[in-house]
Design an enzyme around this catalytic site. Structure first.
Site, PDB file in Angstrom:
ATOM      1  N   ALA A  35       0.833  -1.208   0.000  1.00 22.57           N
ATOM      2  CA  ALA A  35       0.000   0.000   0.000  1.00 22.57           C
ATOM      3  C   ALA A  35       0.868   1.259   0.000  1.00 22.57           C
ATOM      4  O   ALA A  35       0.579   2.233  -0.715  1.00 22.57           O
ATOM      5  CB  ALA A  35      -0.924  -0.006   1.214  1.00 22.57           C
ATOM      6  N   TYR A  37       3.940   1.496  -1.122  1.00 27.12           N
ATOM      7  CA  TYR A  37       4.577   1.565  -2.440  1.00 27.12           C
ATOM      8  C   TYR A  37       3.602   2.139  -3.469  1.00 27.12           C
ATOM      9  O   TYR A  37       3.971   2.994  -4.286  1.00 27.12           O
ATOM     10  CB  TYR A  37       5.034   0.170  -2.863  1.00 27.12           C
ATOM     11  N   GLU A 153      27.823 -21.833  -8.980  1.00 24.23           N
ATOM     12  CA  GLU A 153      26.580 -21.062  -8.941  1.00 24.23           C
ATOM     13  C   GLU A 153      25.402 -21.961  -9.288  1.00 24.23           C
ATOM     14  O   GLU A 153      25.575 -23.045  -9.837  1.00 24.23           O
ATOM     15  CB  GLU A 153      26.626 -19.911  -9.966  1.00 24.23           C
ATOM     16  N   LYS A 155      22.356 -23.143 -11.576  1.00 21.82           N
ATOM     17  CA  LYS A 155      22.003 -23.105 -13.002  1.00 21.82           C
ATOM     18  C   LYS A 155      20.500 -22.848 -13.089  1.00 21.82           C
ATOM     19  O   LYS A 155      19.689 -23.766 -12.964  1.00 21.82           O
ATOM     20  CB  LYS A 155      22.370 -24.415 -13.707  1.00 21.82           C
ATOM     21  N   ASP A 157      16.760 -22.203 -14.289  1.00 20.38           N
ATOM     22  CA  ASP A 157      15.950 -22.798 -15.347  1.00 20.38           C
ATOM     23  C   ASP A 157      15.018 -21.721 -15.900  1.00 20.38           C
ATOM     24  O   ASP A 157      13.843 -21.647 -15.560  1.00 20.38           O
ATOM     25  CB  ASP A 157      15.151 -23.986 -14.795  1.00 20.38           C
ATOM     26  N   ARG A 176      19.111 -15.062 -26.351  1.00 23.51           N
ATOM     27  CA  ARG A 176      20.354 -15.718 -26.755  1.00 23.51           C
ATOM     28  C   ARG A 176      20.305 -16.153 -28.219  1.00 23.51           C
ATOM     29  O   ARG A 176      21.280 -16.027 -28.951  1.00 23.51           O
ATOM     30  CB  ARG A 176      20.615 -16.934 -25.862  1.00 23.51           C
ATOM     31  N   GLU A 213      19.687 -14.612 -16.604  1.00 26.45           N
ATOM     32  CA  GLU A 213      18.512 -15.452 -16.819  1.00 26.45           C
ATOM     33  C   GLU A 213      17.259 -14.725 -16.357  1.00 26.45           C
ATOM     34  O   GLU A 213      17.222 -14.126 -15.272  1.00 26.45           O
ATOM     35  CB  GLU A 213      18.662 -16.746 -16.005  1.00 26.45           C
ATOM     36  N   TYR A 263      18.345 -12.461 -13.115  1.00 28.59           N
ATOM     37  CA  TYR A 263      19.555 -12.716 -12.332  1.00 28.59           C
ATOM     38  C   TYR A 263      20.757 -12.679 -13.270  1.00 28.59           C
ATOM     39  O   TYR A 263      20.798 -13.395 -14.275  1.00 28.59           O
ATOM     40  CB  TYR A 263      19.491 -14.084 -11.636  1.00 28.59           C
ATOM     41  N   LYS A 335      32.758 -22.431 -12.785  1.00 30.37           N
ATOM     42  CA  LYS A 335      33.571 -21.586 -13.656  1.00 30.37           C
ATOM     43  C   LYS A 335      34.916 -21.327 -12.987  1.00 30.37           C
ATOM     44  O   LYS A 335      34.967 -21.031 -11.788  1.00 30.37           O
ATOM     45  CB  LYS A 335      32.876 -20.246 -13.917  1.00 30.37           C
ATOM     46  N   LYS A 359      24.498 -31.122 -14.270  1.00 31.67           N
ATOM     47  CA  LYS A 359      23.039 -31.221 -14.266  1.00 31.67           C
ATOM     48  C   LYS A 359      22.566 -32.199 -13.192  1.00 31.67           C
ATOM     49  O   LYS A 359      23.223 -33.203 -12.897  1.00 31.67           O
ATOM     50  CB  LYS A 359      22.542 -31.689 -15.635  1.00 31.67           C
ATOM     51  N   CYS A 456       2.149 -45.913 -44.826  1.00 35.21           N
ATOM     52  CA  CYS A 456       2.117 -44.668 -44.053  1.00 35.21           C
ATOM     53  C   CYS A 456       0.735 -44.472 -43.446  1.00 35.21           C
ATOM     54  O   CYS A 456      -0.274 -44.534 -44.166  1.00 35.21           O
ATOM     55  CB  CYS A 456       2.469 -43.491 -44.955  1.00 35.21           C
ATOM     56  N   CYS A 459      -0.805 -41.067 -45.412  1.00 36.57           N
ATOM     57  CA  CYS A 459      -1.095 -40.964 -46.847  1.00 36.57           C
ATOM     58  C   CYS A 459      -1.221 -42.303 -47.543  1.00 36.57           C
ATOM     59  O   CYS A 459      -1.592 -42.357 -48.724  1.00 36.57           O
ATOM     60  CB  CYS A 459      -0.029 -40.124 -47.542  1.00 36.57           C
ATOM     61  N   CYS A 474       8.283 -42.868 -44.614  1.00 36.70           N
ATOM     62  CA  CYS A 474       7.248 -42.818 -45.636  1.00 36.70           C
ATOM     63  C   CYS A 474       7.889 -42.343 -46.938  1.00 36.70           C
ATOM     64  O   CYS A 474       8.712 -41.426 -46.946  1.00 36.70           O
ATOM     65  CB  CYS A 474       6.149 -41.852 -45.215  1.00 36.70           C
ATOM     66  N   CYS A 480       2.705 -36.394 -48.952  1.00 38.79           N
ATOM     67  CA  CYS A 480       2.135 -36.876 -47.694  1.00 38.79           C
ATOM     68  C   CYS A 480       1.641 -35.685 -46.880  1.00 38.79           C
ATOM     69  O   CYS A 480       2.432 -34.794 -46.548  1.00 38.79           O
ATOM     70  CB  CYS A 480       3.185 -37.648 -46.903  1.00 38.79           C
TER      71      CYS A 480
END
Length: 716
Positions: A35, A37, A153, A155, A157, A176, A213, A263, A335, A359, A456, A459, A474, A480
């Site tokens: 409020a 703000y 750091e 990673k 997403d 990117r 990111e 970030y 890094k 990962k 196929c 088709c 195919c 097709c």
């Protein structure tokens, strides 16, 4: 109130609001209520409405979003945005650290006295040790630790972006993209309150590119989906998709209404007022602190580590607290801290040698495989797709998963009716890992693709599996309908003919209605006709017809890529187009002639030859020409660029040029830079500590240049 006092109030309000934005969106330490703000912002808006000539681009009120844009303009990155190599196992990290250690030890930068010293109290804690005396414990904690100094750091997403500041003001933001070229999203980025419109302090360089990111926190994502549902709109799948979709809105006002955050984790070009490149700090850690001083949020979980053991402890520590973080991460990044060491380590292909992404394991769940269906792709590939009992994995409900091909199904012994393990990581397509054999029912059925699809499924054309290939295809080609839809979508894509507004839904309607059978049919579409399709108003139809008209004179390489020839990507299409110069010459080329193109091997040459040997494919090209499509030459005439058609390989450290600068100059001169040496390599440019590529060049008799030789070539 006088104008002077009112202007002072305006400036104070702007400073106070930006300070609150920084505390809330960057430091996560709000100092006022919502409020309070809002009252400050409302007062600022009142003053600016009363004095519109006082409004400046960096005012907090200007984050509401500009008018909608028709498209995203391309942006060429001043410094390439590189991807990272991935590691999944502990031994991958040990091997990474071994490589880095060996190179830096040879260079003399490993544990250089007085630079980058790291002590135990800076690092991720070791396993508990027996108690020591106070003095002994203090000495142990303060003693320098051997090994390479890294910064570890999160990673994130999210979506990688590049922010360009000139004279301290945000002037451009880009995605990117492919690393060399992205899309201009400046208007959308300006709506993010965690992105400074003007850098804090007075020490900003003339040019500063900040990379990081854009993401959405889990709490913000949940609130956004509540709003979507309350309006009767479809909820978003996960925070990453919500962030990416929000950032790529053509209407920045939509982006402004989405709770996105930025970030910072890196930088691109940094220059002083004289146009000289700068390196303001000596280490990556110091650079992050330097960016934070300008008002950017940086990874709060970053730590310095020594050696592989410390890196793995950081990975385990973050993995245990991952579920409690306010945002999604899919791993951690390591890094090398010393920027001089980073330069010595250099790059391989499109990734740096001085960094790696570790990962987290893909998320897995079990469910029942209720059936296998076959889809026909753009190139005619018949792909088996698992139909699953719905299962929640990796943040989404999965009902379909790829089985790759028939050989994989047999190798894994997957049968219809099995309980199977389903894996999903990030935005990767879900896949069936394998069956749970202990739970296999007696009536589980093996799968035979040719028995299930002797022709196929779309088709009715015959299907074949070429010798030595794992894929059944195919033979219907462009006839097709399944391939036709995908071919049209591919042809209209940004890297091909770039027909903005021709989306998959409209393509499906045009093909299913029989209106479009070939690429050439697109050029006969009219505004009146298009406006009759669902969700195609008159303005949209007008814009689409204009976009189609603008694609009538594409670069030859784009038209060749748009045809969807197997094994012909955008780079190969560009090489072939530059070599032959016209579509007719390409269509008439023999395999031997195609093999004269740099980096075109027997498989690609045979694929191009087979494509144009088909009468109906030549008919498509003829129909395009009859519709007024006139491809243009990709490059200036031979000789206009000194390295046109030449492939170079860089190895070692050059005396003056960085690897990126040498690459940019070679590309600007019409050449290509490859990561491996072959008989088609024109020159290998070797600097200090050149490795196996130099030995390979000498073995094959490829000419070797030093930096001076390269510069001489570039002058011609």
């Amino acid at each position: 109130m006088t104008d002077d006092s009112l202007r002072r109030e305006l400036l104070d309000l702007r400073a106070e609001i930006e300070a609150h934005n920084h505390r809330y969106y960057v430091l996560d330490e709000p100092a006022v209520s919502d409020a309070q703000y809002d009252r400050l912002m409302n007062r600022l808006q009142e003053i600016e409405q009363e004095h519109p000539d006082w409004v400046t681009p960096d005012s907090p009120t200007q984050r509401v979003g500009a008018s909608p844009s028709g498209h995203f303009a391309p942006v060429r990155h001043a410094v390439r945005m590189l991807s990272l190599g991935n590691a999944f196992e502990d031994q991958d990290i040990q091997a990474f650290d071994d490589r880095v250690t060996a190179i830096l030890a040879e260079s003399g930068l490993l544990n250089e006295p007085g630079h980058g010293a790291v002590t135990a109290d800076c690092l991720v804690p070791d396993e508990p040790e027996p108690p020591a005396s106070g003095d002994a414990d203090e000495l142990r904690r303060k003693a320098p630790i051997p090994g390479v100094d890294y910064v570890a750091e999160y990673k994130f997403d999210g979506l990688a972006v590049n922010l360009r500041y000139e004279q301290g003001h945000l002037v451009q933001a880009a995605t990117r993209g492919d690393g060399s070229e992205g899309e201009d999203i400046t208007a959308n980025i300006r709506t993010l309150r965690s992105v400074p419109l003007r850098l804090r302090g007075d020490a900003a360089p003339a040019v500063l590119e900040v990379r990081g990111e854009v993401l959405m926190t889990r709490a913000d994502f949940a609130r956004l989906n509540e709003q979507q549902l309350s309006r009767g709109d479809k909820p978003f799948v996960n925070p990453r998709n919500a962030a990416a979709g929000s950032l790529r809105q053509l209407d920045p006002r939509v982006t402004a209404a989405r709770p996105l955050r930025f970030y910072a984790y890196g930088w691109g070009q940094i220059r002083d007022a004289a146009g000289r490149d700068l390196q303001p700090q000596a280490t990556h850690a110091a650079m992050l602190d330097w960016l934070a001083a300008f008002g950017f949020a940086v990874s709060p979980g970053r730590r310095r580590c020594r050696g592989a053991a410390q890196l793995l402890r950081f990975y385990a520590s973050v993995g245990s607290e991952r579920s409690g973080l306010p945002y999604d991460i899919d791993g951690v990044v390591y890094k090398v801290n010393d920027l001089r060491a980073q330069e010595v380590l250099g790059f391989v292909a499109r990734a740096p040698r001085f960094a790696i992404a570790h990962k987290f394991p893909a998320q897995e769940e079990t469910t029942r495989l209720v059936g296998i269906e076959v889809q026909v792709g753009r190139t005619g590939a018949l792909t088996p797709v698992a139909r699953l009992q719905p299962v929640f994995v990796g943040g989404v409900t999965v009902t379909n998963a790829t089985l790759h091909n028939e050989d994989e199904i047999h190798r894994k012994d997957i049968r219809i009716g099995d309980t199977v393990v389903v894996r999903r990581a990030g935005d990767v397509i879900p896949e069936v890992v394998g069956p749970v054999l202990d739970l296999r029912p007696a009536d589980a059925l093996p799968f035979d693709l040719l028995a299930a699809c002797p022709v196929c499924p779309v088709c009715g054309s015959a299907v074949e599996r070429p010798e030595g290939e794992a894929i059944t295809r195919c033979t219907g080609g462009l006839f097709c309908p399944a391939q036709r839809k995908q071919t049209l979508w591919h042809a209209a894509s940004r890297k091909a003919l770039d027909i903005d507004g021709l989306g998959d839904k409209l393509i499906e309607q045009l093909v299913d209605g029989g209106r479009v059978r070939t690429l050439a049919d697109l050029y006969g579409l009219t505004e009146l006709e298009l406006s009759t399709y669902p969700r195609m108003g008159r303005k949209s139809a007008q814009n689409l017809v204009q976009a189609i008209d603008q694609s009538r004179r594409p670069p030859l390489s784009r038209l060749l890529y748009a045809l969807g020839i197997r094994h012909v990507g955008e780079t190969t299409a560009r090489d072939v187009a530059r070599h032959f110069g016209s579509m007719q010459a390409i269509m008439d080329a023999s395999e031997d002639q195609l093999l004269q193109v740099p980096d075109v091997g027997p498989v690609v040459a045979a694929s191009i030859r087979r494509f144009f040997a088909e009468a109906h494919n030549r008919e498509v090209v003829a129909a395009l020409q009859a519709a007024g499509v006139e491809p243009q030459a990709d490059a200036a005439p031979a000789g206009a660029k000194p390295l046109a058609g030449k492939t170079l390989v860089l190895t070692g450290t050059l005396p003056a040029l960085t690897r990126d600068e040498a690459t940019r100059r070679i590309l600007a001169a019409g050449g290509k830079v490859s990561g491996s040496v072959s008989r088609k390599t024109a020159w290998v440019v070797a600097g200090e500590e050149a490795g196996s590529k130099l030995a390979k060049a000498e073995e094959l008799g490829v000419a070797v240049l030093d930096e001076a030789g390269l510069l001489k070539l570039l002058e011609h």
